[in-house]
Design a protein around this motif. Structure first.
Motif, mmCIF file in Angstrom:
data_model
loop_
_atom_site.group_PDB
_atom_site.id
_atom_site.type_symbol
_atom_site.label_atom_id
_atom_site.label_comp_id
_atom_site.label_asym_id
_atom_site.label_seq_id
_atom_site.Cartn_x
_atom_site.Cartn_y
_atom_site.Cartn_z
ATOM 1 N N ASN A 171 30.118 33.800 51.826
ATOM 2 C CA ASN A 171 29.624 35.274 51.606
ATOM 3 C C ASN A 171 30.626 36.305 52.420
ATOM 4 O OD1 ASN A 171 27.694 34.483 49.755
ATOM 5 N ND2 ASN A 171 26.135 34.184 51.603
ATOM 6 N N ALA A 172 31.714 36.029 52.572
ATOM 7 C CA ALA A 172 32.789 37.064 53.144
ATOM 8 C C ALA A 172 34.081 36.564 52.665
ATOM 9 C CB ALA A 172 32.545 37.079 54.642
ATOM 10 N N MET A 173 35.078 37.632 52.608
ATOM 11 C CA MET A 173 36.330 37.227 52.384
ATOM 12 C C MET A 173 37.202 37.371 53.508
ATOM 13 S SD MET A 173 38.852 37.323 50.024
ATOM 14 C CE MET A 173 40.627 37.224 50.629
ATOM 15 N N PHE A 174 36.977 38.200 54.604
ATOM 16 C CA PHE A 174 37.595 37.827 55.951
ATOM 17 C C PHE A 174 36.621 38.174 56.880
ATOM 18 C CE2 PHE A 174 40.582 40.718 53.200
ATOM 19 C CZ PHE A 174 41.473 40.083 53.094
ATOM 20 N N MET A 175 37.013 37.450 58.167
ATOM 21 C CA MET A 175 36.147 37.308 59.395
ATOM 22 C C MET A 175 37.098 37.592 60.373
ATOM 23 S SD MET A 175 33.840 34.505 60.740
ATOM 24 C CE MET A 175 35.071 33.282 60.898
ATOM 25 N N ARG A 176 36.785 38.403 61.289
ATOM 26 C CA ARG A 176 37.321 38.331 62.774
ATOM 27 C C ARG A 176 36.450 37.477 63.706
ATOM 28 N NH1 ARG A 176 36.545 38.051 68.100
ATOM 29 N NH2 ARG A 176 38.341 39.161 69.254
ATOM 30 N N ASN A 177 37.264 36.440 64.118
ATOM 31 C CA ASN A 177 36.601 35.272 65.117
ATOM 32 C C ASN A 177 37.384 34.924 66.022
ATOM 33 O OD1 ASN A 177 34.406 34.309 66.261
ATOM 34 N ND2 ASN A 177 33.097 34.238 64.401
ATOM 35 N N TRP A 178 37.118 34.182 66.842
ATOM 36 C CA TRP A 178 37.831 33.050 67.800
ATOM 37 C C TRP A 178 38.069 31.850 67.210
ATOM 38 C CZ3 TRP A 178 38.785 36.474 71.637
ATOM 39 C CH2 TRP A 178 37.646 37.320 72.095
ATOM 40 N N PRO A 179 39.008 31.307 67.639
ATOM 41 C CA PRO A 179 39.367 29.876 66.992
ATOM 42 C C PRO A 179 38.202 28.814 66.910
ATOM 43 C CG PRO A 179 40.842 30.646 68.617
ATOM 44 C CD PRO A 179 39.628 31.422 69.131
ATOM 45 N N TYR A 180 37.180 28.927 67.451
ATOM 46 C CA TYR A 180 36.079 27.945 67.432
ATOM 47 C C TYR A 180 35.636 27.726 66.090
ATOM 48 C CZ TYR A 180 31.929 30.860 67.021
ATOM 49 O OH TYR A 180 31.172 31.698 66.248
ATOM 50 N N ALA A 181 35.649 28.955 65.276
ATOM 51 C CA ALA A 181 35.053 28.771 63.830
ATOM 52 C C ALA A 181 35.992 28.070 63.252
ATOM 53 C CB ALA A 181 34.902 30.393 63.476
ATOM 54 N N TYR A 182 37.133 27.811 63.415
ATOM 55 C CA TYR A 182 38.008 27.040 62.578
ATOM 56 C C TYR A 182 37.608 25.583 62.026
ATOM 57 C CZ TYR A 182 42.292 24.886 60.506
ATOM 58 O OH TYR A 182 43.615 24.354 59.748
ATOM 59 N N SER A 183 37.120 24.921 63.162
ATOM 60 C CA SER A 183 36.757 23.599 62.862
ATOM 61 C C SER A 183 35.353 23.450 62.493
ATOM 62 C CB SER A 183 36.743 22.695 64.201
ATOM 63 O OG SER A 183 35.618 22.262 64.767
ATOM 64 N N LEU A 184 34.410 24.066 62.587
ATOM 65 C CA LEU A 184 33.130 24.426 61.911
ATOM 66 C C LEU A 184 33.327 24.741 60.665
ATOM 67 C CD1 LEU A 184 31.073 25.975 64.804
ATOM 68 C CD2 LEU A 184 30.589 23.581 63.766
ATOM 69 N N GLY A 185 34.339 25.396 60.096
ATOM 70 C CA GLY A 185 34.468 26.162 58.859
ATOM 71 C C GLY A 185 35.082 25.066 58.086
ATOM 72 N N ASN A 186 35.761 24.176 58.582
ATOM 73 C CA ASN A 186 36.379 22.945 57.831
ATOM 74 C C ASN A 186 35.344 21.667 57.869
ATOM 75 O OD1 ASN A 186 38.508 23.858 56.498
ATOM 76 N ND2 ASN A 186 39.678 23.932 58.451
#
Ligand code: GLC
Length: 431
Positions: free
Chosen positions: A271-286
């Motif tokens: 539900n979002a085009m862009f997000m500012r976040n820390w690296p931890y969100a990468y592995s969960l997003g994938n």
């Protein structure tokens, strides 16, 4: 300490008549029982799971030690509040604390000097800037565990769908793309879709986001390393006004209550085009259960008027409490948890950035998390918050900064008024 505890226990057992006579005629005490070490750990993303796995692995190698992992609040500011209560009471309940990169100067007096326990040789493998950050009055009060830098996550599939070839290089680009994609996705039926999510709650996370906006505009680092308070300037004011303009347009009104996990949940749900976040969100997003698995990528945050983007420097360390009854054992566990092998596992499974330089050229790490290599410069050049120069009052200084910034986001004051208030209050605090 431990010997004393065991002796005391033996005495109790002796008095209770529980000594047995062995076949050889020697007296032996019944098993002294395990010692317990409690680790106060975070639970953002996969943090808690990974810490518990480390505890289990450590226990299987050290059967005489029981490790309890205590879950603490997600928001850094709340976590510090909890820790301060333990410190105030000089409580030995927690042996090891997961501490933020901004805290060593504020809480050093409650922590053990790890150099006294042989940490100096291992420290040399870590990024020197973090070791320096964790060294207060010559004492190494915490071992680096993982480092953090603010990043821009974007939906690569939607970039393509809407005909954009490059991720945004500037905040203006980001606003333009966010507006277009948000309008398009809503028209296509997703009313919950937003252009940009970030951390706008009134807490330490907003200090990080707002510092990034300010630095990218060329507005300085709030308080410079030499102690000069520089936040009261038009570029900083403009940065805050820019972000206020996102609220309710490309970002939900609710963003002013968002922490890291709120932003991640929205982005990860698609539900979002862009997000500012820390690296931890990468592995969960994938992860396989993520709606955006394989559909997003990560780049440096956009540039403002300075011509460059800025990433706030974050990260967490492990520290041993001075009030622990088992300091030596606590340090042993902490050294295991921050070791090369553990940092490697955490990098691969959870995209937590290692603090050990060598892991950035480890093939398995780079395969799991390619941006550790491609964005290496972002990690080593991240903008530090002014925690060393304002210590032991950083938490207060940051509160002045984030609460005034929050008032700009919610329309209670302008950027210009906010930066003046920030400067005056920080001046009162540290002068
Ligand atoms: C991340 C960073 C930490 C920062 C916090 C703010 O956990 O690692 O340094 O203070 O976010 O929310």
């Amino acid at each position: 300490m431990r010997t004393t505890k065991v002796l005391a226990l033996c005495l109790v057992l002796l008095l209770a008549g529980t000594f047995s006579i062995t076949a050889g005629g020697q007296q032996e005490a019944e098993e002294a029982g395990p010692i317990t070490l409690t680790v106060a750990a975070g639970a953002v993303g996969q943090e808690l799971v990974l810490a518990k796995e480390a505890a289990t692995a450590y226990m299987s190698m050290n059967p005489d030690v029981e490790v309890i992992v205590l879950e603490t609040p997600d928001l850094t500011t709340d976590r510090l509040g909890l820790y301060l209560q333990y410190f105030e009471a000089q409580s030995g309940v927690v042996d090891i604390y997961q501490i933020d990169v901004i805290w060593p100067g504020d809480i050093a007096e409650h922590l053990v000097d790890l150099n006294q326990y042989g940490a100096a040789s291992v420290a040399a493998d870590h990024f020197p800037a973090i070791i320096e950050n964790n060294t207060v009055d010559g004492k190494l009060v915490a071992m680096p565990w993982f480092t953090d830098a603010g990043l821009l996550y974007y939906r690569a599939d939607l970039m393509e769908k809407y005909g954009f070839s490059e991720p945004p290089a500037t905040w203006d680009d980001l606003e333009m793309i966010a507006e277009k994609v948000q309008a398009g996705e809503r028209a296509a039926g997703n009313q919950d879709f937003w252009g940009f999510v970030w951390q706008g709650n009134s807490y330490e996370g907003l200090t990080c986001d707002a510092l990034e906006w300010v630095v990218s505009m060329g507005g300085g680092n709030i308080v410079e390393p030499d102690g000069e308070i520089t936040i009261n300037n038009p570029k900083a004011a403009k940065a805050l006004d820019m972000a206020a303009g996102w609220v309710g347009t490309i970002s939900p009104e609710g963003v002013t209550g968002f922490g890291e996990e709120d932003a991640r949940n929205m982005f990860q749900a698609g539900n979002a085009m862009f997000m500012r976040n820390w690296p931890y969100a990468y592995s969960l997003g994938n992860a396989p259960d993520s709606a955006i698995s394989g559909k997003f990528d990560v780049v440096p945050l956009p540039a403002g008027d300075s011509g460059r983007g800025a990433a706030a420097l974050g990260g967490w360390q492990l520290a041993a409490s001075k009030y622990s009854e088992n300091v030596e054992e606590a340090v042993d566990l902490l050294m295991y948890m921050t070791s090369y092998e553990e940092q490697k596992r955490r990098a691969i499974v959870g995209s937590y950035n290692p603090t050990i330089k060598g892991l950035y050229s480890d093939a398995e790490v780079l395969e799991a998390t390619p941006f550790f290599g491609s964005l290496y410069d972002v990690f080593v050049n991240a903008a530090a918050r002014p925690s060393t120069v304002t210590a032991p009052n950083y938490a207060e200084a940051s509160k002045i900064f984030f609460s005034n910034a929050h008032d700009v986001l919610t329309g209670k004051q302008s950027g210009a008024v906010a930066v003046r208030n920030m400067a005056l209050d920080i001046e009162d605090l540290i002068k």
